[in-house]
Design an enzyme around this catalytic site. Structure first.
Site, PDB file in Angstrom:
ATOM      1  N   HIS A   1       0.833  -1.206   0.000  1.00 36.10           N
ATOM      2  CA  HIS A   1       0.000   0.000   0.000  1.00 36.10           C
ATOM      3  C   HIS A   1       0.871   1.261   0.000  1.00 36.10           C
ATOM      4  O   HIS A   1       1.601   1.511   0.954  1.00 36.10           O
ATOM      5  CB  HIS A   1      -0.884  -0.027   1.240  1.00 36.10           C
TER       6      HIS A   1
ATOM      7  N   GLU B   1       0.658  -0.618  -4.721  1.00 34.62           N
ATOM      8  CA  GLU B   1      -0.515   0.253  -4.854  1.00 34.62           C
ATOM      9  C   GLU B   1      -0.048   1.697  -4.796  1.00 34.62           C
ATOM     10  O   GLU B   1       0.935   2.023  -4.095  1.00 34.62           O
ATOM     11  CB  GLU B   1      -1.498  -0.029  -3.701  1.00 34.62           C
TER      12      GLU B   1
ATOM     13  N   HIS C   1      -1.182  10.793  -2.401  1.00 37.98           N
ATOM     14  CA  HIS C   1      -2.476  10.379  -1.841  1.00 37.98           C
ATOM     15  C   HIS C   1      -3.395  11.548  -1.518  1.00 37.98           C
ATOM     16  O   HIS C   1      -4.560  11.585  -1.922  1.00 37.98           O
ATOM     17  CB  HIS C   1      -2.267   9.539  -0.582  1.00 37.98           C
TER      18      HIS C   1
ATOM     19  N   GLU D   1      -4.399   3.569  -8.402  1.00 36.32           N
ATOM     20  CA  GLU D   1      -5.654   4.173  -7.941  1.00 36.32           C
ATOM     21  C   GLU D   1      -5.813   5.569  -8.529  1.00 36.32           C
ATOM     22  O   GLU D   1      -5.010   6.470  -8.260  1.00 36.32           O
ATOM     23  CB  GLU D   1      -5.725   4.254  -6.418  1.00 36.32           C
TER      24      GLU D   1
HETATM   25  O1  G3P Z   1      -5.997   0.548  -2.203  1.00 37.52           O
HETATM   26  C1  G3P Z   1      -6.844   0.760  -1.140  1.00 37.52           C
HETATM   27  C2  G3P Z   1      -6.618   2.010  -0.366  1.00 37.52           C
HETATM   28  O2  G3P Z   1      -5.497   2.682  -0.853  1.00 37.52           O
HETATM   29  C3  G3P Z   1      -7.783   2.918  -0.388  1.00 37.52           C
HETATM   30  O3  G3P Z   1      -7.680   3.954   0.556  1.00 37.52           O
HETATM   31  O4  G3P Z   1      -7.257   6.254   1.266  1.00 37.52           O
HETATM   32  O5  G3P Z   1      -5.413   4.616   1.257  1.00 37.52           O
HETATM   33  O6  G3P Z   1      -6.298   5.480  -0.883  1.00 37.52           O
HETATM   34  P1  G3P Z   1      -6.619   5.121   0.536  1.00 37.52           P
HETATM   35 CA    CA Z   2      -4.928   4.327  -2.374  1.00 35.24          CA
END
Ligand code: G3P
Ligand code: CA
Length: 299
Positions: A58, A85, A100, A160
């Protein structure tokens, strides 16, 4: 290090001529069109029986290095994670960057909204010192830089699309993926169904995942409507109704749970049959998998 993919990278499902589908659970209606689906298996995220779950780092190995930076990606790779990710948003001049938050305040030495800062301004920021002095001088990577690093050194990207994006902004992201020759090593995910719909319209060969804070009443129907290869809920929400995993698997949709950092959470999700876990602690998860099933290395 890319996921195993056959020559048949996608399946044509034929013309869909049933008219518009009603809006449900925040998912926009779709107009009739020719549906093309990239399966979870083709996308490289489905979990064959008897194999360990997929580890997704992540924002990179974000417990060990500044999130969404190349050092975090390198740390995740060194630990053995095959999937990274990230979060992608455009600069003021339209360049997709990896960040993010909607502002640079928390993770750099600058201030302001990413969408109001030019790529030159973003590149002048320090994105590592806030995490630790060893990372001073780290820059906010562009999506292109991140993909180039993955292409050259290994790894796949769970990309994402963070926040609402216009069709043109999604087209720019896809253009970068294509230019970096990483179409077969990227799975695009978003909380925003509209962004996924733009991606599908522009590039139906790219696999898609929908992020959810809570489970939909009918995750299978939502997955079909959005042409998903993966349905990606919060881990706690998924464990409130784990039967959804088998339902999604029967429909050919993988399940990636986020963001789970405890061994107890990994054990419960693993037992429930998720395909993969998104974690800030990829090294610890890989170690846990090895101790749980020492003969099967994590994917
Ligand atoms: O990939 C899942 C996660 O990243 C979603 O939440 O806020 O960390 O982008 P966030
Ligand atoms: Ca994310």
């Amino acid at each position: 290090m890319g996921p195993a993919r056959g020559l048949l990278a996608w399946f044509a499902f034929g013309a869909v001529a049933l008219g518009a589908i009603a809006v449900s659970g925040g998912v926009p209606a779709l107009l009739p069109h020719r549906a093309v689906l990239v399966s979870a298996a083709t996308a490289g995220v489905s979990r064959p029986p008897g194999t360990p779950l997929t580890v997704v780092a992540h924002r990179g190995a974000s417990a060990d290095a500044p999130e969404n930076t190349l050092p975090a990606q390198r740390s995740a790779r060194a630990a053995g994670a095959v999937w990274i990710e990230n979060d992608v948003q455009p600069s003021a001049d339209g360049v997709p960057f990896v960040l993010h938050d909607s502002t640079v305040d928390r993770t750099t030495d600058g201030t302001g909204s990413i969408r109001r800062l030019t790529s030159a301004q973003l590149k002048s920021l320090d994105a590592g010192a806030w995490f630790g002095s060893a990372f001073t001088g780290t820059r906010v990577p562009t999506l292109a830089e991140q993909l180039a690093d993955l292409r050259e050194h290994g790894g796949n990207l769970l990309l994402e699309i963070k926040g609402p994006h216009t069709r043109d902004e999604v087209a720019t992201i896809i253009g970068v993926v294509r230019a970096e020759r990483m179409s077969r090593r990227v799975l695009i995910q978003s909380f925003d169904p509209v962004a996924l719909q733009h991606s599908y319209d522009l590039a139906p060969d790219l696999p898609l995942g929908l992020l959810r804070d809570e489970l939909d009443a009918d995750p299978v129907a939502v997955s079909a409507r959005l042409h998903l290869a993966a349905y990606n809920p919060a881990g706690a929400a998924l464990m409130a109704r784990p039967s959804a995993i088998a339902d999604l698997h029967r429909a050919g949709v993988a399940v990636l749970a986020w963001t789970v950092d405890s061994a107890d959470g990994w054990r419960r999700l693993d037992a429930a049959g998720v395909d993969g876990v998104i974690t800030n602690r990829p090294a610890a998860l890989i170690e846990w998998i090895a101790s749980a099933s020492p003969s099967r290395p994590p994917r």
